[in-house]
Design a protein around this motif. Sequence first.
Motif, PDB file in Angstrom:
ATOM      1  N   ASN A  27      -3.768   6.819 -16.745  1.00  0.00           N
ATOM      2  CA  ASN A  27      -2.789   5.753 -16.982  1.00  0.00           C
ATOM      3  C   ASN A  27      -1.754   6.161 -18.015  1.00  0.00           C
ATOM      4  OD1 ASN A  27      -3.550   3.703 -15.193  1.00  0.00           O
ATOM      5  ND2 ASN A  27      -5.212   3.074 -16.529  1.00  0.00           N
ATOM      6  N   ASN A  32       2.634  14.231  -5.350  1.00  0.00           N
ATOM      7  CA  ASN A  32       2.557  12.931  -4.694  1.00  0.00           C
ATOM      8  C   ASN A  32       2.010  11.912  -5.686  1.00  0.00           C
ATOM      9  OD1 ASN A  32       2.157  10.712  -3.121  1.00  0.00           O
ATOM     10  ND2 ASN A  32       0.939  11.740  -1.559  1.00  0.00           N
ATOM     11  N   ASN A  92       1.630   8.844  -5.392  1.00  0.00           N
ATOM     12  CA  ASN A  92       0.774   7.831  -4.761  1.00  0.00           C
ATOM     13  C   ASN A  92      -0.701   8.207  -4.858  1.00  0.00           C
ATOM     14  OD1 ASN A  92       2.838   6.080  -4.055  1.00  0.00           O
ATOM     15  ND2 ASN A  92       3.246   7.206  -2.174  1.00  0.00           N
ATOM     16  N   THR A  93      -1.007   9.485  -4.826  1.00  0.00           N
ATOM     17  CA  THR A  93      -2.390   9.934  -4.949  1.00  0.00           C
ATOM     18  C   THR A  93      -2.956   9.526  -6.301  1.00  0.00           C
ATOM     19  OG1 THR A  93      -1.936  11.811  -3.508  1.00  0.00           O
ATOM     20  CG2 THR A  93      -3.898  11.947  -4.867  1.00  0.00           C
ATOM     21  N   LEU A 125      -1.731   7.172  -8.295  1.00  0.00           N
ATOM     22  CA  LEU A 125      -1.736   5.705  -8.349  1.00  0.00           C
ATOM     23  C   LEU A 125      -2.964   5.129  -7.654  1.00  0.00           C
ATOM     24  CD1 LEU A 125       2.024   4.958  -7.655  1.00  0.00           C
ATOM     25  CD2 LEU A 125       0.768   4.325  -9.716  1.00  0.00           C
ATOM     26  N   GLU A 126      -3.290   5.650  -6.492  1.00  0.00           N
ATOM     27  CA  GLU A 126      -4.454   5.176  -5.760  1.00  0.00           C
ATOM     28  C   GLU A 126      -5.739   5.450  -6.529  1.00  0.00           C
ATOM     29  OE1 GLU A 126      -4.355   6.862  -1.850  1.00  0.00           O
ATOM     30  OE2 GLU A 126      -2.438   5.906  -1.380  1.00  0.00           O
ATOM     31  N   ALA A 127      -5.843   6.614  -7.143  1.00  0.00           N
ATOM     32  CA  ALA A 127      -7.045   6.978  -7.900  1.00  0.00           C
ATOM     33  C   ALA A 127      -7.222   6.057  -9.102  1.00  0.00           C
ATOM     34  CB  ALA A 127      -6.962   8.427  -8.347  1.00  0.00           C
ATOM     35  N   LEU A 182      -6.201   2.994  -9.365  1.00  0.00           N
ATOM     36  CA  LEU A 182      -6.463   1.625  -8.940  1.00  0.00           C
ATOM     37  C   LEU A 182      -7.866   1.421  -8.394  1.00  0.00           C
ATOM     38  CD1 LEU A 182      -3.048   0.772  -7.265  1.00  0.00           C
ATOM     39  CD2 LEU A 182      -3.889   0.044  -9.502  1.00  0.00           C
ATOM     40  N   ILE A 183      -8.594   2.488  -8.118  1.00  0.00           N
ATOM     41  CA  ILE A 183      -9.950   2.358  -7.554  1.00  0.00           C
ATOM     42  C   ILE A 183     -10.885   1.731  -8.557  1.00  0.00           C
ATOM     43  CG2 ILE A 183     -11.966   3.666  -6.777  1.00  0.00           C
ATOM     44  CD1 ILE A 183     -10.091   5.540  -5.356  1.00  0.00           C
TER      45      ILE A 183
END
Length: 58
Positions: free
Chosen positions: A31, A48, A50-51, A53-55, A57-58
Motif C-alpha cells: 500500500n 501492470n 492492476n496486478t 491492486l488486486e493483490a 485488495l485480497i
Amino acid sequence: MNIPEFLDLLKAQLSKLSNDDVAAFAISICNRLLPYYLEFHEHSTWGNPNTLLEAVLI
C-alpha cells in the motif's frame, strides 16, 4: 547498520509474527509503495498496476 544487518534484524522480527501478521505487514508495504508504482507505470508504460491492486485488495 548495513543492509545484511538490517535484513537479519528484519528476518528475526518477522519470525516472531504469525502468518497473518506477516501478510498484513506485506500488504502495508504494498500500500505504501503503490503510489510510486503507479507513477512509475505512468511514465514508463511498463508493468501492470492492476496486478498489485488486486493483490492488495485480497
